[in-house]
Design an enzyme around this catalytic site. Structure first.
Site, PDB file in Angstrom:
ATOM      1  N   ARG A  89      30.542  -3.473  -4.699  1.00 31.85           N
ATOM      2  CA  ARG A  89      31.426  -4.359  -4.124  1.00 31.85           C
ATOM      3  C   ARG A  89      32.604  -3.504  -4.070  1.00 31.85           C
ATOM      4  O   ARG A  89      33.842  -4.078  -3.373  1.00 31.85           O
ATOM      5  CB  ARG A  89      31.732  -5.647  -5.090  1.00 31.85           C
ATOM      6  CG  ARG A  89      30.571  -6.560  -4.655  1.00 31.85           C
ATOM      7  CD  ARG A  89      30.345  -7.431  -5.341  1.00 31.85           C
ATOM      8  NE  ARG A  89      29.589  -7.002  -6.695  1.00 31.85           N
ATOM      9  CZ  ARG A  89      28.856  -7.720  -7.522  1.00 31.85           C
ATOM     10  NH1 ARG A  89      28.562  -9.037  -7.201  1.00 31.85           N
ATOM     11  NH2 ARG A  89      28.295  -7.319  -8.603  1.00 31.85           N
ATOM     12  N   GLU A 137      24.421  -4.122 -21.811  1.00 33.76           N
ATOM     13  CA  GLU A 137      24.155  -5.190 -22.823  1.00 33.76           C
ATOM     14  C   GLU A 137      22.588  -4.754 -23.339  1.00 33.76           C
ATOM     15  O   GLU A 137      22.326  -4.769 -24.626  1.00 33.76           O
ATOM     16  CB  GLU A 137      23.865  -6.634 -22.233  1.00 33.76           C
ATOM     17  CG  GLU A 137      24.034  -7.713 -23.227  1.00 33.76           C
ATOM     18  CD  GLU A 137      24.168  -8.977 -22.668  1.00 33.76           C
ATOM     19  OE1 GLU A 137      24.178  -8.998 -21.517  1.00 33.76           O
ATOM     20  OE2 GLU A 137      23.961  -9.862 -23.338  1.00 33.76           O
TER      21      GLU A 137
END
Ligand code: AMP
Length: 178
Positions: A61, A98
């Site tokens: 993006r 994560e």
């Protein structure tokens, strides 16, 4: 005023891509002509007249408005991509997610020693991606002037971590405790 308008055009998808995540979808902002203009104008206003050599955008993006910002400033655009996508000689940097790790790359000849660089992405969460991009720029002898994002999620601590690492950071809007 611009901030609340930008925020209002970002779509939030709860529990995507997994439970507990509030995904801030900027495609609705960029798909809106006024929203896109507010984003590009906001970044241009921030960096116009600053001593900047190029804009480094983070996949994917960061490419959309990073390219537009580079054009507005009359500078070049340099992509930081996920491992395995850039065709010429690269350097890489891995960082923790994560679960597991991710690796990003930059072309070795894309940044020259002494280049002054703005790093841009859509959103700062834990800050891991942006900090990996900083390391790539610095390995090539560049200097990070600022990290810029449309959205900051301060609850995830990324901006704090980036500031503690010594880099200025700028965002157009933030979602805190939301
Ligand atoms: P981080 O490295 O944790 O700062 O994550 C930044 C990257 O993950 C950004 O490029 C975002 O595109 C994406 N990301 C992380 N969390 C979110 C979220 N809640 N909504 C939208 N994108 C996210």
């Amino acid at each position: 005023m611009a901030e609340s308008l930008i925020k209002s055009k970002i779509r939030t998808i709860p529990n995507w891509p997994k439970k507990g995540i509030m995904f801030r979808d900027i495609t609705t902002l960029l798909g809106d002509p006024i929203g896109l203009k507010l984003v590009i104008d906001g970044f241009t206003k921030r960096y116009q007249g600053r001593d900047v050599s190029c804009i480094v955008g983070i996949e994917s993006r960061g490419f959309i408005f990073g390219g537009a910002l580079a054009y507005q400033l009359g500078k070049g655009f340099v992509p930081v991509r996920k491992k395995g996508k850039l065709p010429a000689e690269t350097i890489e940097e891995s960082y923790n997610l994560e679960y597991g790790t991710a690796t990003v790359e930059i072309h070795k000849d894309a940044i020259k020693k002494g280049d002054k660089v703005i790093i841009i992405d859509d959103l700062i969460a834990t800050g891991g991606t942006a900090l990996a991009a900083c390391k790539l720029v610095e390995k090539l002898g560049g200097k990070v002037i600022e990290i810029a994002a449309i959205v900051d999620l301060p609850d995830l601590g990324g901006t704090k971590k980036i500031k503690e690492a010594g880099y200025p950071v700028f965002h157009l809007v933030e979602f805190e405790g939301e």
